[in-house]
Each structure stands twice: as C-alpha cells, then as structure tokens.
Design an enzyme around this catalytic site. Structure first.
Site, PDB file in Angstrom:
ATOM      1  N   ASP A  29       0.858  -1.187   0.000  1.00  0.00           N
ATOM      2  CA  ASP A  29       0.000   0.000   0.000  1.00  0.00           C
ATOM      3  C   ASP A  29       0.902   1.248   0.000  1.00  0.00           C
ATOM      4  O   ASP A  29       1.718   1.417   0.921  1.00  0.00           O
ATOM      5  CB  ASP A  29      -0.880  -0.036   1.269  1.00  0.00           C
ATOM      6  CG  ASP A  29      -1.796   1.185   1.381  1.00  0.00           C
ATOM      7  OD1 ASP A  29      -1.631   2.140   0.603  1.00  0.00           O
ATOM      8  OD2 ASP A  29      -2.670   1.162   2.278  1.00  0.00           O
ATOM      9  N   GLU A  79      30.126   6.813   5.297  1.00  0.00           N
ATOM     10  CA  GLU A  79      30.133   5.373   5.516  1.00  0.00           C
ATOM     11  C   GLU A  79      29.974   4.675   4.164  1.00  0.00           C
ATOM     12  O   GLU A  79      29.646   3.498   4.096  1.00  0.00           O
ATOM     13  CB  GLU A  79      29.063   4.946   6.520  1.00  0.00           C
ATOM     14  CG  GLU A  79      27.681   5.476   6.250  1.00  0.00           C
ATOM     15  CD  GLU A  79      26.687   5.061   7.314  1.00  0.00           C
ATOM     16  OE1 GLU A  79      26.540   3.859   7.537  1.00  0.00           O
ATOM     17  OE2 GLU A  79      26.046   5.947   7.909  1.00  0.00           O
ATOM     18  N   CYS A 111      25.999   7.384  10.746  1.00  0.00           N
ATOM     19  CA  CYS A 111      25.432   8.698  10.415  1.00  0.00           C
ATOM     20  C   CYS A 111      25.911   9.804  11.346  1.00  0.00           C
ATOM     21  O   CYS A 111      25.574  10.969  11.153  1.00  0.00           O
ATOM     22  CB  CYS A 111      23.908   8.634  10.459  1.00  0.00           C
ATOM     23  SG  CYS A 111      23.251   7.459   9.294  1.00  0.00           S
ATOM     24  N   THR A 152      13.867   3.205   2.608  1.00  0.00           N
ATOM     25  CA  THR A 152      14.614   4.211   3.385  1.00  0.00           C
ATOM     26  C   THR A 152      16.011   4.427   2.783  1.00  0.00           C
ATOM     27  O   THR A 152      16.918   4.855   3.472  1.00  0.00           O
ATOM     28  CB  THR A 152      14.713   3.827   4.875  1.00  0.00           C
ATOM     29  OG1 THR A 152      15.444   2.591   5.000  1.00  0.00           O
ATOM     30  CG2 THR A 152      13.346   3.650   5.501  1.00  0.00           C
ATOM     31  N   HIS A 233      18.433  13.729  12.903  1.00  0.00           N
ATOM     32  CA  HIS A 233      18.884  12.794  11.874  1.00  0.00           C
ATOM     33  C   HIS A 233      17.631  12.111  11.348  1.00  0.00           C
ATOM     34  O   HIS A 233      16.813  11.617  12.141  1.00  0.00           O
ATOM     35  CB  HIS A 233      19.852  11.765  12.478  1.00  0.00           C
ATOM     36  CG  HIS A 233      20.056  10.577  11.586  1.00  0.00           C
ATOM     37  ND1 HIS A 233      20.488  10.719  10.283  1.00  0.00           N
ATOM     38  CD2 HIS A 233      19.854   9.250  11.767  1.00  0.00           C
ATOM     39  CE1 HIS A 233      20.554   9.526   9.720  1.00  0.00           C
ATOM     40  NE2 HIS A 233      20.166   8.612  10.598  1.00  0.00           N
ATOM     41  N   LYS A 242       8.752  10.584  15.674  1.00  0.00           N
ATOM     42  CA  LYS A 242       8.565   9.689  16.824  1.00  0.00           C
ATOM     43  C   LYS A 242       9.402  10.183  18.004  1.00  0.00           C
ATOM     44  O   LYS A 242       8.978  10.104  19.154  1.00  0.00           O
ATOM     45  CB  LYS A 242       9.002   8.265  16.472  1.00  0.00           C
ATOM     46  CG  LYS A 242       8.047   7.522  15.575  1.00  0.00           C
ATOM     47  CD  LYS A 242       8.620   6.142  15.288  1.00  0.00           C
ATOM     48  CE  LYS A 242       7.865   5.434  14.207  1.00  0.00           C
ATOM     49  NZ  LYS A 242       7.385   4.124  14.617  1.00  0.00           N
TER      50      LYS A 242
HETATM   51  P1  HMG Z   1       8.918  -2.251   7.979  1.00  0.00           P
HETATM   52  O1  HMG Z   1       9.106  -3.201   9.090  1.00  0.00           O
HETATM   53  O2  HMG Z   1       8.660  -2.826   6.631  1.00  0.00           O
HETATM   54  O3  HMG Z   1       7.760  -1.246   8.270  1.00  0.00           O
HETATM   55  O4  HMG Z   1      10.190  -1.328   7.827  1.00  0.00           O
HETATM   56  P2  HMG Z   1       6.655  -1.271   9.429  1.00  0.00           P
HETATM   57  O5  HMG Z   1       5.840  -2.476   9.301  1.00  0.00           O
HETATM   58  O6  HMG Z   1       7.302  -0.951  10.757  1.00  0.00           O
HETATM   59  O7  HMG Z   1       5.827  -0.011   8.963  1.00  0.00           O
HETATM   60  C1  HMG Z   1       6.383   1.263   8.984  1.00  0.00           C
HETATM   61  C2  HMG Z   1       5.298   2.230   9.430  1.00  0.00           C
HETATM   62  O8  HMG Z   1       4.306   2.295   8.394  1.00  0.00           O
HETATM   63  C3  HMG Z   1       4.550   1.800  10.701  1.00  0.00           C
HETATM   64  O9  HMG Z   1       4.267   2.993  11.397  1.00  0.00           O
HETATM   65  C4  HMG Z   1       3.266   1.218  10.154  1.00  0.00           C
HETATM   66  O10 HMG Z   1       2.181   1.260  11.068  1.00  0.00           O
HETATM   67  C5  HMG Z   1       3.028   2.129   8.981  1.00  0.00           C
HETATM   68  P3  HMG Z   1       4.763   3.154  12.930  1.00  0.00           P
HETATM   69  O11 HMG Z   1       4.097   2.083  13.693  1.00  0.00           O
HETATM   70  O12 HMG Z   1       6.255   2.969  12.896  1.00  0.00           O
HETATM   71  O13 HMG Z   1       4.352   4.548  13.274  1.00  0.00           O
HETATM   72  N1  HMG Z   1       2.143   1.565   7.932  1.00  0.00           N
HETATM   73  C6  HMG Z   1       1.198   2.273   7.319  1.00  0.00           C
HETATM   74  N2  HMG Z   1       0.808   3.550   7.435  1.00  0.00           N
HETATM   75  C7  HMG Z   1      -0.198   4.008   6.615  1.00  0.00           C
HETATM   76  N3  HMG Z   1      -0.844   3.200   5.724  1.00  0.00           N
HETATM   77  C8  HMG Z   1      -0.481   1.898   5.587  1.00  0.00           C
HETATM   78  C9  HMG Z   1       0.568   1.388   6.402  1.00  0.00           C
HETATM   79  N4  HMG Z   1       1.189   0.192   6.514  1.00  0.00           N
HETATM   80  C10 HMG Z   1       2.141   0.306   7.463  1.00  0.00           C
HETATM   81  N5  HMG Z   1      -1.115   1.124   4.689  1.00  0.00           N
HETATM   82  C11 HMG Z   1      11.893   0.060   8.806  1.00  0.00           C
HETATM   83  C12 HMG Z   1      10.415  -0.079   8.475  1.00  0.00           C
HETATM   84  C13 HMG Z   1      12.180   1.507   9.135  1.00  0.00           C
HETATM   85  C14 HMG Z   1      12.197  -0.836  10.002  1.00  0.00           C
HETATM   86  C15 HMG Z   1      12.729  -0.395   7.589  1.00  0.00           C
HETATM   87  O14 HMG Z   1      12.467   0.431   6.484  1.00  0.00           O
HETATM   88  C16 HMG Z   1      14.226  -0.395   7.838  1.00  0.00           C
HETATM   89  O15 HMG Z   1      14.775  -1.373   8.357  1.00  0.00           O
HETATM   90  N6  HMG Z   1      14.958   0.725   7.469  1.00  0.00           N
HETATM   91  C17 HMG Z   1      16.397   0.843   7.688  1.00  0.00           C
HETATM   92  C18 HMG Z   1      16.749   1.095   9.147  1.00  0.00           C
HETATM   93  C19 HMG Z   1      16.382   2.472   9.639  1.00  0.00           C
HETATM   94  O16 HMG Z   1      16.155   3.388   8.876  1.00  0.00           O
HETATM   95  N7  HMG Z   1      16.385   2.644  10.975  1.00  0.00           N
HETATM   96  C20 HMG Z   1      16.114   3.919  11.572  1.00  0.00           C
HETATM   97  C21 HMG Z   1      16.819   4.107  12.923  1.00  0.00           C
HETATM   98  S1  HMG Z   1      18.550   3.709  12.822  1.00  0.00           S
HETATM   99  C22 HMG Z   1      19.274   5.113  12.113  1.00  0.00           C
HETATM  100  O17 HMG Z   1      18.668   6.143  12.020  1.00  0.00           O
HETATM  101  C23 HMG Z   1      20.670   4.975  11.612  1.00  0.00           C
HETATM  102  C24 HMG Z   1      20.810   4.822  10.094  1.00  0.00           C
HETATM  103  O18 HMG Z   1      20.582   6.064   9.464  1.00  0.00           O
HETATM  104  C25 HMG Z   1      22.182   4.259   9.745  1.00  0.00           C
HETATM  105  C26 HMG Z   1      23.425   4.979  10.234  1.00  0.00           C
HETATM  106  O19 HMG Z   1      23.508   5.483  11.340  1.00  0.00           O
HETATM  107  O20 HMG Z   1      24.405   4.936   9.470  1.00  0.00           O
HETATM  108  C27 HMG Z   1      19.794   3.841   9.539  1.00  0.00           C
END
Ligand code: HMG
Length: 389
Positions: A29, A79, A111, A152, A233, A242
């Site tokens: 979606d 990185e 990051c 992402t 960030h 959040k």
């Molecule tokens: P996921 O597990 O596929 O997504 O991946 P989800 O199931 O958690 O859904 C995401 C959100 O969408 C949720 O909202 C759902 O409810 C919502 P939340 O509960 O979080 O508020 N959702 C919907 N909303 C509206 N309509 C819909 C619908 N369906 C679902 N139909 C995840 C999400 C971010 C985990 C994944 O993309 C990922 O692993 N990303 C990479 C890691 C990341 O970005 N982490 C962030 C923190 S770590 C960080 O910031 C460091 C980093 O930048 C690296 C560095 O430091 O070098 C990553």
C-alpha cells in the site's frame, strides 16, 4: 569567540524514484511509504556519483576563492567510502582547488560522522581563528532491492564551511553525547549492503534520544519551549517525529504547534531525497532554513545526531544576524526541480550496475550525468574524476 556554520549547502544526484510507484511494484500500500514511513521520493545515485563526487558537488558553489585560500582542514564524513586507506577528502581537496597547506581526512561512525567532524572543526578553529574548515557528510544509503530497508534508501551530501564569527549559525558548547556498543545497523568491509535490525534500530534511536535529552536537561536545563526548532537525523521522516513526540508534551501548547510545524518544514527535503546518512541531520537544518520564512537572528535550534552502532549527540546553535543572505535556497530548489524520475525497471537495472573490481578499464560518457563533478571511469583500480567547468 563564536564558532559555527558560515555556509551550508547540499547536493543530491539527478535521478529519483517515486515512492508510490515503488510501492505498487512491490505490492505494498503506497500509504505505508508516504505516510507510515514518510517518504515521497528517493534519490538515486548513478554509477557516476560516489561519496567523493557528491561531497565535492555539495561544496562547489558555496566556496569563494577567499574560502579556498583559508580552508586548512577538509573532513569527509562517510560510511560509503571508496577506499580503505586513502581519504576521499584528498580528491575533494583537489577537485575544489583548496590551497595545498591543508589537512584532509575521512571520519567514520555511521550517520554520526559529520557531527564528529563539526566538533573537530570547532576545536581547530578555536586554536586557529583565521582558518576555515570544510566538513562534508556524503553517502549512498543502500539496503538492496525489495528489502524492508529499500524504502529508506537515498543519496546525497551536505557541505558546511565552519569558521569563527559564522554568518549562518553559531554553535554552542553544550554537547551531550552517548556511546553504546549495539548491533542495530552495520556494514562489514566485505559487504555492499548494510545489515540492519530495522525495528531494533528504531527503538535504539528513540532510546538514545530520550537518554541524551534527559542528560541535556540535567546539565543545561533548557526547556523544550526555549527552542525555535529541533532538527533530527532523518533515516526517514517519520523517525524524527517519533522522537519529537516523546518530549513534545513538556512544552506549552502554543510552542508545541511551532515545534511541530518547524519539524515538518525541516523534513521536506529528506521526504524527497531519503536517507543520506552522515548529511541527513544537516539536510534537515537546510530544509528548515529554506522553508521557514519566520526564522530570526537569535533563534535557538536543537540538533539530534544519531549514528548506528551507536553514538548519539544533542547540541544547539543560534541563528546569526543576516543569515538569510547566506543561504542558497534557489540553488537547492533548482537541483530538486531538475531531477529525472526513473521507472522502477530502470532503477532496478541501474541498481545492479557495478564498477569493475579486477583492474580492467571502464569508461563512462561524461554527458550521462549533468553534475559538475562526476566519475568518468576507473583505470587500474584508480577512480577517474572530472570537474566540467
Ligand atoms: P517495515 O518493518 O517494513 O515497516 O520497515 P513497518 O511495518 O514498521 O511499517 C512502517 C510504518 O508504516 C509503521 O508505522 C506502520 O504502522 C506504517 P509506525 O508504527 O512505525 O508509526 N504503515 C502504514 N501507514 C499508513 N498506511 C499503511 C501502512 N502500513 C504500514 N497502509 C523500517 C520499516 C524503518 C524498520 C525499515 O524500512 C528499515 O529497516 N529501514 C532501515 C533502518 C532504519 O532506517 N532505521 C532507523 C533508525 S537507525 C538510524 O537512524 C541509523 C541509520 O541512518 C544508519 C546509520 O547510522 O548509518 C539507519
């Protein structure tokens, strides 16, 4: 003596993927990407752009000849490094024509790297007030096709010129930082892609923010309402929201509205670019400066930096008199307006393209990328960069 960001700009490659189109092809979606994660477009780096070229492109148009003669330290935080030994900032130093008696180094801590670079820059300028330091955060965020992290991804760089008596924002010495050895996101040297424990990484981001904010309050007692805006960030735009939601109710309602609106404005560029890792926090500052016309000299901005692994930091800065004359909003808007959308099939094909790893010669047509600075090939394991002007 005030020390801080004198000039700041970003670069993002000339290609992007539309998140609604990506969602439909992945049979997801689209609201999950655009609302749940908070991303509309994702920048895509062609094979001609890497951490070096994006970093150099970000700095190219903000540096004057006087700046090039005054820069004594060039820091590339990344990185997405292209070499285990040689610092990418050495290429950047040459491509930008910076005077030779300078140090050029590369910094790594996910990051968080550019924030480490800023702290190093501040210390250097405190001892050498006539010098300037160029700090660049430049990265390509890659998790792989059809992975949970795919939505992402992103690519881009932020360049910041730090100096004494900065014209944009003076940074305070109120940093609170935290280190914990955790495995939320990492990329072993043999891997093209990051490994990530997605949910755990988001929990750790929030844990770091809450812990650091509490310590910042204990040490400096600066209530939320004393900030005009907080910049975060932004691995994706929902993430910072959040974090802000964890503390927003500590401020009076009128201040909450201001902080939430400024948060929204600070995420507009990231929403259309994606995660740029080291540059991401500073892209949110640029977005705020470019979109919030009510900002005034003296306004206090808070910054939350998070690098997986993990290191986090909170600090603040004050906008300086006349700062609006030194931000290059139209340059940023032109960059975004002139990007080309890739079909999902084209994105997938380009995503799989690789530079040779066996020493063979590979040449890329210089007209394939409108960027001023690009990679034109690789010869005997040496990357070939050109500056077109
Ligand atoms: P996921 O597990 O596929 O997504 O991946 P989800 O199931 O958690 O859904 C995401 C959100 O969408 C949720 O909202 C759902 O409810 C919502 P939340 O509960 O979080 O508020 N959702 C919907 N909303 C509206 N309509 C819909 C619908 N369906 C679902 N139909 C995840 C999400 C971010 C985990 C994944 O993309 C990922 O692993 N990303 C990479 C890691 C990341 O970005 N982490 C962030 C923190 S770590 C960080 O910031 C460091 C980093 O930048 C690296 C560095 O430091 O070098 C990553």
């Amino acid at each position: 003596m005030k020390i801080g960001i004198d000039k700041i700009s970003f670069y993002t490659p000339a290609f992007y993927v539309d998140m609604t189109e990506l969602a439909l092809v992945r049979e997801i979606d689209p609201n999950k990407f655009t609302i749940g994660i908070g991303q509309d477009k994702m920048a895509f780096a062609p094979i001609t752009q890497d951490a070096v070229t994006m970093g150099a492109n970000a700095a190219l148009d903000i540096l004057t000849e006087e700046d090039r003669q005054s820069i004594e330290l060039v820091i590339l935080a990344t990185e997405s490094g292209i070499d285990q030994s040689k610092a990418g900032s050495i290429y950047i130093h040459r491509l930008l024509g910076i005077q030779p008696f300078a140090r050029s180094i590369e910094i790594k801590e996910a990051c968080y790297g550019a924030t480490a670079g800023i702290n190093l820059a501040k210390d250097y300028i405190a001892k050498h007030p006539n010098s300037k330091v160029l700090v660049i955060g430049s990265d390509i965020a890659r998790y792989g096709l059809d992975t949970p992290g795919e939505a992402t991804q992103g690519a881009g760089a932020v360049a910041m010129l730090l100096s004494a008596n900065p014209r944009c924002i003076a940074l305070e010495d109120d940093q609170v930082f935290l280190t914990e050895d955790i495995m939320d996101f990492w990329r072993p040297v043999y891997s093209e892609y990051a490994y990530v424990q997605g949910k755990y990484s988001t929990e750790q981001y929030l844990h770091f923010f809450e812990t650091i904010w509490a310590e910042y309050q204990r040490k400096f007692n600066q209530p939320l309402e004393s900030f005009t805006a907080l910049c975060f960030h932004l691995p994706y735009t929902k993430m910072g929201k959040k974090a802000l939601d964890l503390i927003i109710e500590s401020a009076p309602v009128a201040d909450q509205e201001r902080l939430l609106e400024n948060y929204r404005l600070s995420t507009l560029y990231s929403r259309n670019i994606g995660n740029i890792y080291t540059g991401s926090l500073y892209l949110s500052l640029i977005s705020l400066l470019d979109h919030q016309s009510q900002l005034k000299a003296g306004n206090k901005i808070g910054f939350f930096s998070y690098g997986s692994g993990a290191v986090g930091e909170f600090f603040s800065g004050h906008l300086q008199e006349g700062f609006k004359e030194h931000i290059v909003t139209s340059q940023h808007q032109n960059l975004l307006a002139n990007r080309t959308k890739l079909s999902i099939a084209d994105y997938e094909t380009r995503f799989k393209q690789e530079l040779p790893k066996d020493g063979s010669t590979f040449e890329i047509d210089a007209t394939s990328d409108p960027a001023s600075i690009m990679l034109t090939g690789i010869t005997e394991h040496m990357r070939q960069y050109i500056r077109k002007d």
